[in-house]
Write an enzyme that holds these catalytic residues in place. Structure first.
Site, PDB file in Angstrom:
ATOM      1  N   TYR A  99       0.925  -1.041  -0.047  1.00  0.00           N
ATOM      2  CA  TYR A  99       0.006  -0.165  -0.089  1.00  0.00           C
ATOM      3  C   TYR A  99       0.844   1.379   0.039  1.00  0.00           C
ATOM      4  CZ  TYR A  99      -3.828  -3.003   1.192  1.00  0.00           C
ATOM      5  OH  TYR A  99      -4.570  -4.252   1.262  1.00  0.00           O
TER       6      TYR A  99
HETATM    7  P1  FDA Z   1       2.621  -2.841 -10.483  1.00  0.00           P
HETATM    8  O1  FDA Z   1       2.977  -3.455 -12.000  1.00  0.00           O
HETATM    9  O2  FDA Z   1       2.212  -1.518 -10.457  1.00  0.00           O
HETATM   10  O3  FDA Z   1       4.001  -2.987  -9.429  1.00  0.00           O
HETATM   11  C1  FDA Z   1       4.158  -2.529  -8.407  1.00  0.00           C
HETATM   12  C2  FDA Z   1       5.475  -2.497  -8.014  1.00  0.00           C
HETATM   13  O4  FDA Z   1       6.412  -3.518  -8.122  1.00  0.00           O
HETATM   14  C3  FDA Z   1       6.250  -1.504  -8.844  1.00  0.00           C
HETATM   15  O5  FDA Z   1       7.405  -0.859  -8.163  1.00  0.00           O
HETATM   16  C4  FDA Z   1       6.830  -2.229 -10.006  1.00  0.00           C
HETATM   17  O6  FDA Z   1       7.787  -1.483 -10.630  1.00  0.00           O
HETATM   18  C5  FDA Z   1       7.261  -3.489  -9.201  1.00  0.00           C
HETATM   19  N1  FDA Z   1       7.127  -4.631  -9.939  1.00  0.00           N
HETATM   20  C6  FDA Z   1       5.910  -5.147 -10.533  1.00  0.00           C
HETATM   21  N2  FDA Z   1       6.280  -6.405 -11.424  1.00  0.00           N
HETATM   22  C7  FDA Z   1       7.716  -6.391 -11.173  1.00  0.00           C
HETATM   23  C8  FDA Z   1       8.465  -7.486 -11.602  1.00  0.00           C
HETATM   24  N3  FDA Z   1       8.105  -8.476 -12.272  1.00  0.00           N
HETATM   25  N4  FDA Z   1       9.710  -7.435 -11.210  1.00  0.00           N
HETATM   26  C9  FDA Z   1      10.238  -6.599 -10.313  1.00  0.00           C
HETATM   27  N5  FDA Z   1       9.432  -5.492 -10.008  1.00  0.00           N
HETATM   28  C10 FDA Z   1       8.144  -5.516 -10.497  1.00  0.00           C
HETATM   29  N6  FDA Z   1      -2.626  -6.077  -1.781  1.00  0.00           N
HETATM   30  C11 FDA Z   1      -2.740  -7.150  -1.083  1.00  0.00           C
HETATM   31  O7  FDA Z   1      -1.758  -7.584  -0.287  1.00  0.00           O
HETATM   32  N7  FDA Z   1      -3.997  -7.645  -0.957  1.00  0.00           N
HETATM   33  C12 FDA Z   1      -4.958  -7.461  -1.791  1.00  0.00           C
HETATM   34  O8  FDA Z   1      -6.189  -7.775  -1.468  1.00  0.00           O
HETATM   35  C13 FDA Z   1      -4.754  -6.344  -2.495  1.00  0.00           C
HETATM   36  N8  FDA Z   1      -5.981  -5.581  -3.179  1.00  0.00           N
HETATM   37  C14 FDA Z   1      -5.625  -4.650  -3.976  1.00  0.00           C
HETATM   38  C15 FDA Z   1      -6.581  -4.016  -4.842  1.00  0.00           C
HETATM   39  C16 FDA Z   1      -6.479  -2.871  -5.656  1.00  0.00           C
HETATM   40  C17 FDA Z   1      -7.526  -2.395  -6.871  1.00  0.00           C
HETATM   41  C18 FDA Z   1      -5.217  -2.365  -5.902  1.00  0.00           C
HETATM   42  C19 FDA Z   1      -4.891  -1.169  -6.678  1.00  0.00           C
HETATM   43  C20 FDA Z   1      -4.124  -2.918  -4.940  1.00  0.00           C
HETATM   44  C21 FDA Z   1      -4.403  -3.813  -4.335  1.00  0.00           C
HETATM   45  N9  FDA Z   1      -3.421  -4.478  -3.329  1.00  0.00           N
HETATM   46  C22 FDA Z   1      -3.601  -5.685  -2.781  1.00  0.00           C
HETATM   47  C23 FDA Z   1      -1.998  -3.882  -3.456  1.00  0.00           C
HETATM   48  C24 FDA Z   1      -1.080  -4.717  -4.369  1.00  0.00           C
HETATM   49  O9  FDA Z   1      -0.609  -5.968  -3.845  1.00  0.00           O
HETATM   50  C25 FDA Z   1       0.163  -3.740  -4.974  1.00  0.00           C
HETATM   51  O10 FDA Z   1      -0.181  -2.476  -5.308  1.00  0.00           O
HETATM   52  C26 FDA Z   1       1.051  -4.611  -5.742  1.00  0.00           C
HETATM   53  O11 FDA Z   1       2.478  -4.025  -5.819  1.00  0.00           O
HETATM   54  C27 FDA Z   1       0.591  -4.535  -7.238  1.00  0.00           C
HETATM   55  O12 FDA Z   1       1.358  -5.466  -8.026  1.00  0.00           O
HETATM   56  P2  FDA Z   1       0.961  -5.113  -9.574  1.00  0.00           P
HETATM   57  O13 FDA Z   1       1.999  -6.053 -10.243  1.00  0.00           O
HETATM   58  O14 FDA Z   1      -0.388  -5.202  -9.778  1.00  0.00           O
HETATM   59  O15 FDA Z   1       1.540  -3.991  -9.405  1.00  0.00           O
END
Ligand code: FDA
Length: 543
Positions: free
Chosen positions: A480
């Site tokens: 978060y």
């Molecule tokens: P994103 O792609 O934006 O990446 C997030 C971060 O990780 C960035 O710094 C990115 O550069 C880095 N990153 C991404 N992929 C990478 C990779 N392959 N290698 C290295 N770095 C990488 N959390 C939770 O624990 N339980 C929940 O139920 C929820 N629910 C939820 C709902 C909604 C609507 C949102 C917007 C967010 C959540 N979250 C959550 C939070 C979520 O776990 C957190 O935002 C994650 O970082 C999202 O991962 P993404 O890959 O989607 O994000």
């Protein structure tokens, strides 16, 4: 450290520079240099890598496609020079090599759900590109061994759906929102309805593949236990590009029970919640009862607002046992058998992510979020029950205009979370925490004024809660992300002391070890963002 071969799709197609240029529509100088670099060196046979520049009509749709927080779709948000959507690890190696050479920052994006959008923008004036893993989302499940490999671009909903197609009892303890990407989610911890029984997603990761700044592809054995520790909770973006994760699957009963019961403050919600704070963290591990606190229309006083507390539950057992348990431990809630539904685990996942239980689980294949909003989030940990007068002050804030679409979401800990040591992974929030508090305010009007009003409200709420939440440090959850907690220096020469301001809140005593791992793995701080782990400063920044 040895290079490994890729276990998933093998792409036989290799295209020449001319095709790359075609995809890099009206290339800018940077784009031209980048494509030239991709096609040279050890990568003379560069496989098809799609590059979107701002002049390409698909650039904005691709940029916004997985950006979940509308705050960062504003024209004033710094935009990437281009977006690359690889389909193969070798393309990522080439992208890293060329970005290092041309001094471009990489923002890796998997699901795009970062609360502060840092996977999609970088503090100006840094030239940066987005490495979007949306096309690397393959999932393979070994039901016999109860393991799975998921590429980082997969979403947690896609994993849940695939599991449901194989078995009614295989599950994975990750988040609630199905469109969250596993790249960011697992590397920051990741929790959901199985938290109290099985811990975090990161607690259940048994291998991973990462590409580091020198272009090496490493698995658990070749990366070593310290780096493997760091990427399970320390935020992946600091150490390289994680391309895939190996999951230890868990077994759940064929039938589980869910409920969702709302009580307003006129219906005794303050007393029920006050008691919930000490009983919910001590329920059997099989039961998780998170609460959503929100503004609602009063049913008893027409035209007036009230505060509603929605008690949700997922219980790994039958309804009769759940009703009995709650009648003993939290009779004030008045749970009835008719409030409960017995369902499969995948249906419980649909229910908790706000879909009707009857929705076909294939909906989890979609990357389109249920709701699209502007938002600002924060988090806290509560270690002593908040007294009733403290809760009443919180309700007052929840009745303000800016809180129309706000939610405060306490999620009880205890159970498995209290059994895992604080240093087992970078995620330190284990025994001693009654519950995690998520605070989030949504709004749907564009523009700075609306943004400021809602963010100010969120900051006031955070300030208000100060006496009631963890201290020294006031802890928060990296997934978060909250840039109010502190940011790094743009040029990548952030001191340990400066980063500690936010780092101790997310990682507490584990922060120092993260900095040590970072110093070994990425000493020039190539992989960095506004809140990435910095190396010790003796090492000069890469660009
Ligand atoms: P994103 O792609 O934006 O990446 C997030 C971060 O990780 C960035 O710094 C990115 O550069 C880095 N990153 C991404 N992929 C990478 C990779 N392959 N290698 C290295 N770095 C990488 N959390 C939770 O624990 N339980 C929940 O139920 C929820 N629910 C939820 C709902 C909604 C609507 C949102 C917007 C967010 C959540 N979250 C959550 C939070 C979520 O776990 C957190 O935002 C994650 O970082 C999202 O991962 P993404 O890959 O989607 O994000």
């Amino acid at each position: 450290m040895e290079a490994l071969s890729f276990p998933f799709r093998k792409l036989p197609i290799f295209l020449s520079l001319s095709i790359l240029l075609l995809l890099c529509n009206f290339p800018s100088a940077h784009c031209h240099d980048f494509l030239h670099c991709l096609s040279s060196g050890n990568h003379s046979t560069v496989s098809r890598v799609v590059v979107y520049t701002p002049s390409n009509p698909s650039y904005t749709p691709v940029l916004n496609s997985s950006l979940r927080n509308f705050r960062f779709t504003d024209p004033s948000t710094p935009k990437p020079l281009f977006i690359v959507t690889p389909t193969h690890e070798s393309q990522i190696q080439a992208v890293i090599r060329c970005s290092v050479k041309l001094r471009l920052q990489i923002r890796t994006r998997s699901g795009g759900h970062d609360y502060e959008g840092v996977s999609s923008w970088a503090t100006a004036p840094q030239p940066f590109i987005i490495l979007d893993l949306v096309n690397m989302s393959h999932i393979s499940i070994n039901a016999r061994k109860k393991t799975a490999w998921a590429q980082s671009g997969a979403t947690i909903g896609q994993i849940y759906y695939k599991l449901s197609q194989i078995s009614r009892t295989l599950a994975f303890p990750a988040g609630v929102c199905p469109t969250v990407g596993v790249g960011g989610h697992f590397s920051g911890g990741g929790y959901g309805t199985l938290l109290r029984k099985f811990g975090l997603a990161a607690d259940n990761i048994i291998d991973a593949r990462i590409i580091t700044v020198d272009g090496k592809i490493l698995d658990r054995k070749s990366m070593g236990e310290d780096l493997f520790w760091a990427i399970r909770g320390g935020g992946g973006a600091s150490f390289g590009v994680i391309t895939a994760w190996k999951l230890k699957l868990v077994t759940v009963p064929k039938i589980v029970t869910v409920f969702s019961v709302g009580r307003t403050i006129e219906e005794n919600a303050t007393k029920i919640f006050h008691k919930w704070q000490s009983v919910a963290p001590n329920f059997p591990k099989e039961l998780l009862v998170p609460v959503a606190i929100l503004q609602a229309n009063s049913t008893t006083r027409p035209g007036k607002k009230t505060v509603m507390l929605i008690f949700n539950a997922v219980f790994l057992g039958r309804a009769a046992n759940l009703v009995k348990l709650l009648s003993e431990r939290l009779p004030e809630l008045g749970l009835k058998r008719s409030d409960c539904r017995e369902v499969s685990w995948i249906q419980s996942a649909l229910f908790m992510s706000a879909y009707p239980i009857e929705t076909p689980p294939a909906i989890f294949e979609s990357r389109d979020p249920l709701l699209k909003f502007y938002f600002k989030g924060k988090s806290d940990y509560v270690q002593e029950p908040i007294p009733e007068h403290g809760l009443e002050g919180l309700w007052k804030l929840m009745l303000e205009d800016e809180a129309e679409l706000a939610q405060v979401i306490p999620v009880p800990y205890g159970g498995r979370m209290a059994e895992i040591s604080e240093s087992a992974l970078p995620f330190p929030h284990r025994a001693g925490n009654l519950y995690k508090f998520q605070h989030i305010v949504f709004w749907n009007e564009p523009g700075e004024e609306a943004s400021k009003r809602h963010i100010d409200w969120m900051r006031r709420l955070y300030e208000y809660l100060t006496p009631y939440v963890s201290k020294s440090p006031r802890a928060g959850y990296i997934n978060y992300r909250d840039l109010d907690l502190g940011v790094n220096d743009v040029q990548g020469n952030t001191s340990y002391a400066k980063a500690s301001v936010w780092g101790l809140k997310y990682f507490n005593k584990n922060f120092r070890k993260l900095v040590e791992v970072k110093t070994r793995v990425d000493p020039t701080d190539f992989f960095r963002n506004e809140q990435s782990i910095p190396p010790f400063l003796s090492v000069k920044a890469a660009n």
